[in-house]
Enzyme design. Sequence first.
Site, PDB file in Angstrom:
ATOM      1  N   GLU A   6     -41.655 -41.368 -45.627  1.00  0.00           N
ATOM      2  CA  GLU A   6     -42.165 -42.172 -44.500  1.00  0.00           C
ATOM      3  C   GLU A   6     -40.980 -42.686 -43.686  1.00  0.00           C
ATOM      4  OE1 GLU A   6     -44.522 -45.532 -45.773  1.00  0.00           O
ATOM      5  OE2 GLU A   6     -44.268 -46.557 -43.853  1.00  0.00           O
ATOM      6  N   HIS A  33     -39.609 -44.750 -40.048  1.00  0.00           N
ATOM      7  CA  HIS A  33     -39.829 -45.539 -38.827  1.00  0.00           C
ATOM      8  C   HIS A  33     -38.518 -45.687 -38.085  1.00  0.00           C
ATOM      9  CE1 HIS A  33     -43.825 -46.366 -40.154  1.00  0.00           C
ATOM     10  NE2 HIS A  33     -43.328 -46.669 -41.340  1.00  0.00           N
ATOM     11  N   ALA A  89     -48.529 -45.961 -35.453  1.00  0.00           N
ATOM     12  CA  ALA A  89     -49.403 -47.092 -35.778  1.00  0.00           C
ATOM     13  C   ALA A  89     -50.409 -46.749 -36.886  1.00  0.00           C
ATOM     14  CB  ALA A  89     -50.136 -47.564 -34.528  1.00  0.00           C
ATOM     15  N   PRO A 108     -48.977 -40.906 -33.296  1.00  0.00           N
ATOM     16  CA  PRO A 108     -49.342 -41.331 -31.946  1.00  0.00           C
ATOM     17  C   PRO A 108     -48.227 -42.041 -31.193  1.00  0.00           C
ATOM     18  CG  PRO A 108     -50.432 -42.682 -33.608  1.00  0.00           C
ATOM     19  CD  PRO A 108     -49.825 -41.519 -34.325  1.00  0.00           C
ATOM     20  N   ASN A 109     -48.150 -41.700 -29.929  1.00  0.00           N
ATOM     21  CA  ASN A 109     -47.228 -42.307 -28.954  1.00  0.00           C
ATOM     22  C   ASN A 109     -45.778 -41.881 -29.131  1.00  0.00           C
ATOM     23  OD1 ASN A 109     -49.302 -43.919 -27.639  1.00  0.00           O
ATOM     24  ND2 ASN A 109     -49.351 -45.079 -29.550  1.00  0.00           N
ATOM     25  N   ASN A 136     -43.487 -39.753 -39.527  1.00  0.00           N
ATOM     26  CA  ASN A 136     -43.602 -41.024 -38.813  1.00  0.00           C
ATOM     27  C   ASN A 136     -45.035 -41.067 -38.300  1.00  0.00           C
ATOM     28  OD1 ASN A 136     -43.546 -43.274 -37.237  1.00  0.00           O
ATOM     29  ND2 ASN A 136     -41.599 -42.792 -36.224  1.00  0.00           N
ATOM     30  N   ARG A 181     -40.524 -56.959 -37.195  1.00  0.00           N
ATOM     31  CA  ARG A 181     -41.450 -57.002 -36.067  1.00  0.00           C
ATOM     32  C   ARG A 181     -42.707 -57.805 -36.434  1.00  0.00           C
ATOM     33  NH1 ARG A 181     -41.990 -51.185 -33.554  1.00  0.00           N
ATOM     34  NH2 ARG A 181     -42.947 -52.451 -31.913  1.00  0.00           N
ATOM     35  N   TYR A 222     -37.321 -48.325 -29.089  1.00  0.00           N
ATOM     36  CA  TYR A 222     -37.259 -46.957 -29.606  1.00  0.00           C
ATOM     37  C   TYR A 222     -36.120 -46.111 -29.026  1.00  0.00           C
ATOM     38  CZ  TYR A 222     -41.852 -48.284 -31.331  1.00  0.00           C
ATOM     39  OH  TYR A 222     -42.881 -48.940 -31.966  1.00  0.00           O
TER      40      TYR A 222
HETATM   41  C1  DQA Z   1     -43.033 -46.849 -35.611  1.00  0.00           C
HETATM   42  C2  DQA Z   1     -43.437 -48.297 -35.943  1.00  0.00           C
HETATM   43  C3  DQA Z   1     -44.936 -48.478 -35.809  1.00  0.00           C
HETATM   44  O1  DQA Z   1     -45.286 -49.823 -36.108  1.00  0.00           O
HETATM   45  C4  DQA Z   1     -45.369 -48.188 -34.388  1.00  0.00           C
HETATM   46  O2  DQA Z   1     -46.769 -48.297 -34.266  1.00  0.00           O
HETATM   47  C5  DQA Z   1     -44.895 -46.861 -33.902  1.00  0.00           C
HETATM   48  C6  DQA Z   1     -43.535 -46.429 -34.254  1.00  0.00           C
HETATM   49  C7  DQA Z   1     -41.512 -46.660 -35.633  1.00  0.00           C
HETATM   50  O3  DQA Z   1     -41.087 -45.516 -35.672  1.00  0.00           O
HETATM   51  O4  DQA Z   1     -40.760 -47.637 -35.575  1.00  0.00           O
HETATM   52  O5  DQA Z   1     -45.575 -46.169 -33.163  1.00  0.00           O
HETATM   53  O6  DQA Z   1     -43.587 -45.996 -36.609  1.00  0.00           O
END
Ligand code: DQA
Length: 148
Positions: free
Chosen positions: A96, A98, A75, A9-10, A72, A105, A22
Site C-alpha cells: 500500500e 501513499h 480515497a 481515483p484522482n 495507491n 492529514r 501531491y
Molecule cells: C493518497 C491519500 C488519500 O487520502 C487520498 O484520498 C488520495 C491520495 C496519497 O497518495 O497520498 O487520493 O492515497
Amino acid sequence: MKITIINGPNLNLLGVREPGIYGNRRFEDYLESLRRQYKGVAEIEYFQSNVEGLLIDELHRTGFECNGIVLNAGAYTHTSLAIADAISAIPAPVVEVHISNVHRREPVRHHSMISAACAGVIAGFGLDSYRLAIEALLAMPLTADCKK
Ligand code: DQA
C-alpha cells in the site's frame, strides 16, 4: 520480476491536482523514469482507474500473474472493504502506497481499510513512495505460487 502499479481515483490528475500536497510531476513522466531505473530488473506495468470495481478487476487479473503489486487506492483506501477483500483473494503481495503522509492529514485519512490485507505500507515520501514500494517487493522472498 513483474510488478504492477495500480493507481486509484484522482491519481490520473497528478501534476495538476493539489500540487502543494501531491507535487507537480505527472505520473506518466515519473513512470518513465522508474521503468528506466529498473530496466533489466523489473518489468513495471501500470493501471489507473477512478472506478472501484475496475481496480478490483485489475487486482484479480494481475494478482495471479505478477510477482508484486504497488497499490495507491486513493480515497478508496479509507472506505473500501471490497478492495481489501480483493487483496486478500490474490496470491501476489501488495504494498500500500501513499504520496502524502496520510497520518499528518485529516483524521478521516488516518484509517486504512486495506492495510491489514497488504504486505506493508509506505506513505509520505512523495512519488518516491512508489520506488520504495518496488524496493520492498524486490527484497521479498519469491514463493512458489505466483512466483512471488
Ligand atoms: C493518497 C491519500 C488519500 O487520502 C487520498 O484520498 C488520495 C491520495 C496519497 O497518495 O497520498 O487520493 O492515497
